[in-house]
Design a protein around this motif. Sequence first.
Motif, PDB file in Angstrom:
ATOM      1  N   UNK A 268      38.451  45.320  48.576  1.00 39.23           N
ATOM      2  CA  UNK A 268      39.247  44.101  48.461  1.00 39.23           C
ATOM      3  C   UNK A 268      39.720  44.003  47.016  1.00 39.23           C
ATOM      4  N   UNK A 269      40.870  43.352  46.831  1.00 42.93           N
ATOM      5  CA  UNK A 269      41.368  43.250  45.468  1.00 42.93           C
ATOM      6  C   UNK A 269      42.717  42.605  45.389  1.00 42.93           C
ATOM      7  N   UNK A 270      43.417  42.898  44.296  1.00 44.49           N
ATOM      8  CA  UNK A 270      44.718  42.284  44.024  1.00 44.49           C
ATOM      9  C   UNK A 270      45.600  43.277  43.291  1.00 44.49           C
ATOM     10  N   UNK A 271      46.841  42.859  43.044  1.00 42.71           N
ATOM     11  CA  UNK A 271      47.740  43.670  42.220  1.00 42.71           C
ATOM     12  C   UNK A 271      47.201  43.717  40.792  1.00 42.71           C
ATOM     13  N   UNK A 272      47.471  44.833  40.124  1.00 44.49           N
ATOM     14  CA  UNK A 272      47.123  44.924  38.706  1.00 44.49           C
ATOM     15  C   UNK A 272      48.165  44.144  37.908  1.00 44.49           C
ATOM     16  N   UNK A 273      47.734  43.075  37.252  1.00 39.60           N
ATOM     17  CA  UNK A 273      48.639  42.269  36.423  1.00 39.60           C
ATOM     18  C   UNK A 273      48.475  42.675  34.963  1.00 39.60           C
ATOM     19  N   UNK A 274      49.448  42.345  34.117  1.00 42.67           N
ATOM     20  CA  UNK A 274      49.297  42.646  32.686  1.00 42.67           C
ATOM     21  C   UNK A 274      48.036  42.020  32.093  1.00 42.67           C
ATOM     22  N   UNK A 275      47.669  40.826  32.580  1.00 45.84           N
ATOM     23  CA  UNK A 275      46.469  40.157  32.061  1.00 45.84           C
ATOM     24  C   UNK A 275      45.213  40.936  32.409  1.00 45.84           C
ATOM     25  N   UNK A 276      45.152  41.426  33.663  1.00 45.02           N
ATOM     26  CA  UNK A 276      43.979  42.209  34.082  1.00 45.02           C
ATOM     27  C   UNK A 276      43.941  43.536  33.330  1.00 45.02           C
ATOM     28  N   UNK A 277      45.093  44.175  33.187  1.00 44.66           N
ATOM     29  CA  UNK A 277      45.139  45.446  32.462  1.00 44.66           C
ATOM     30  C   UNK A 277      44.666  45.277  31.022  1.00 44.66           C
ATOM     31  N   UNK A 278      45.091  44.183  30.390  1.00 42.41           N
ATOM     32  CA  UNK A 278      44.661  43.922  29.013  1.00 42.41           C
ATOM     33  C   UNK A 278      43.161  43.668  28.945  1.00 42.41           C
ATOM     34  N   UNK A 279      42.644  42.904  29.919  1.00 46.19           N
ATOM     35  CA  UNK A 279      41.210  42.610  29.927  1.00 46.19           C
ATOM     36  C   UNK A 279      40.384  43.874  30.123  1.00 46.19           C
ATOM     37  N   UNK A 280      40.909  44.824  30.911  1.00 44.75           N
ATOM     38  CA  UNK A 280      40.186  46.073  31.158  1.00 44.75           C
ATOM     39  C   UNK A 280      40.425  47.103  30.063  1.00 44.75           C
ATOM     40  N   UNK A 281      41.392  46.828  29.216  1.00 45.89           N
ATOM     41  CA  UNK A 281      41.679  47.747  28.124  1.00 45.89           C
ATOM     42  C   UNK A 281      42.320  49.036  28.586  1.00 45.89           C
ATOM     43  N   UNK A 282      43.165  48.952  29.628  1.00 46.81           N
ATOM     44  CA  UNK A 282      43.814  50.159  30.132  1.00 46.81           C
ATOM     45  C   UNK A 282      45.314  50.055  29.928  1.00 46.81           C
ATOM     46  N   UNK A 342      41.780  54.575  37.744  1.00 43.82           N
ATOM     47  CA  UNK A 342      41.497  54.480  36.305  1.00 43.82           C
ATOM     48  C   UNK A 342      40.187  53.722  36.165  1.00 43.82           C
ATOM     49  N   UNK A 343      39.219  54.345  35.496  1.00 42.63           N
ATOM     50  CA  UNK A 343      37.912  53.728  35.263  1.00 42.63           C
ATOM     51  C   UNK A 343      37.510  53.980  33.815  1.00 42.63           C
ATOM     52  N   UNK A 344      37.243  52.898  33.112  1.00 49.11           N
ATOM     53  CA  UNK A 344      36.855  53.000  31.694  1.00 49.11           C
ATOM     54  C   UNK A 344      37.893  53.779  30.890  1.00 49.11           C
ATOM     55  N   UNK A 345      39.163  53.577  31.245  1.00 54.52           N
ATOM     56  CA  UNK A 345      40.238  54.208  30.494  1.00 54.52           C
ATOM     57  C   UNK A 345      40.504  55.649  30.865  1.00 54.52           C
ATOM     58  N   UNK A 346      39.722  56.204  31.793  1.00 49.79           N
ATOM     59  CA  UNK A 346      39.892  57.597  32.196  1.00 49.79           C
ATOM     60  C   UNK A 346      40.355  57.674  33.652  1.00 49.79           C
TER      61      UNK A 346
END
Length: 449
Positions: A268-282, A342-346
């Motif tokens: 389950x999940x959602x679209x990757x948003x810029x906010x989520x991408x920034x929070x994950x550092x990817x 993408x997990x932990x930037x990899x």
Amino acid sequence: MNAKFLAVCALVGAFVMQPVSANIPFFSSSDETPTLAPMLEEVTPAVVNISVKGSREIRQRVPDMFRFFFGPNGPREQVQERPFEGLGSGVIIDAEKGYVVTNHHVIDDATEIVVTLKDGRRFDATVVGNDERSDIALIKIENGEDLTAIEIGKSSDLRVGDFVVAIGNPFGLGQTVTSGIVSALGRSGLGIEEVENFIQTDAAINSGNSGGALVTLDGELVGINTAILGPNGGNIGIGFAIPSDMMRDLVDQIIEFGEVRRGILGVRGNDLTPEVAEALGIDANYGAFVSEVIEDGAAARAGLESGDVIIAVNGEKVRVFADLFAKVATIGAGREVDITVIRDGKTKTFTATLAAEETSVTAESIHPALESVTLAVAEQGGVQITEIEEGSIAARYGLRQDDIILAVNRVRVNNISDLRAAVDNAGSVLALNIRRGNSSLYLVLRSAR
């Protein structure tokens, strides 16, 4: 040199620069004028007109003022069979076997199907199988001879801006060709079908084009024309086609099993948003963010984790979460898929074996108030009550056999997995949006949990 002349030159130049098959000339033989005629002469014999006849069950609510004529237990609805006729389009994908792909809504409820070829020959056809939730159907021409099949291309190779041609039977006029470009890819969330991953095009598509071909300039099928966005049912330059990759997966299942057996990844999940991408550092601007991995599901067994961002399935880009759902659902249960995350930037790739979608379940395991209720996925979307015990909790709350649950607490449900998830988040009070015949109503169920 005026602006109009420059615009024409630019358009001609754009067409000339498009790669085309070496077997299909792109210029007229007389004066080297750019033309699509040679390609269309090869392709159009594979696009057919489809005419159907049948009857549909029409349900009408009996007004309360007339019900007393039938007594206290009189019918609440009046059921009538009404004949219909319809027109659409189709594409021959296997000349030897006579297989034709079209839309489910073109042949839905048809008892008589006639296919007319470009050369005027007419053949009866029968339904091999269909999938209402993605609006794909496969029919078979009976006793067909000298048929021409189309070459199926890879819709995953399309790019926004590629030139495409739509071929079909708009308004019953006969075979018609229009041209345009790919306006967008991976369109979803339109509410047209349950499984959506559309190619959007500005090639003119109108009523009757449904089931027709969307082809590239070298004559390869990349889409099945399906729907338009238009206030009056006419073309305004926004048309949608089912990608050929998706169509091929669905048709392969129909040929093998006689039906579509949907796959489930178990996330389950959602679209990757810029906010989520920034929070994950990817560094990514597309993908499906995984918020939860279902225990013992295909994703869990493959090693996916919550927090992963899925960016590709079998090497094909996943733009949004609905894109992931559409790809997985059409590949089919039991198939192996490569999931790139993408997990932990990899970037990592996992191989998952897709589980089968639940198609029927005793509903007590979903919620106590649904005790003695059996559910199944409805052909037209939603979850249908196939059995309900008289005097049960659900029956006392007003649920009936053949009711279709469309939403729980305003959360849309398309299948049993969706229903489980919605109920899990709803607590002990369920507000069910029900379709009953041609009516829509809400029922509220309560139970201590």
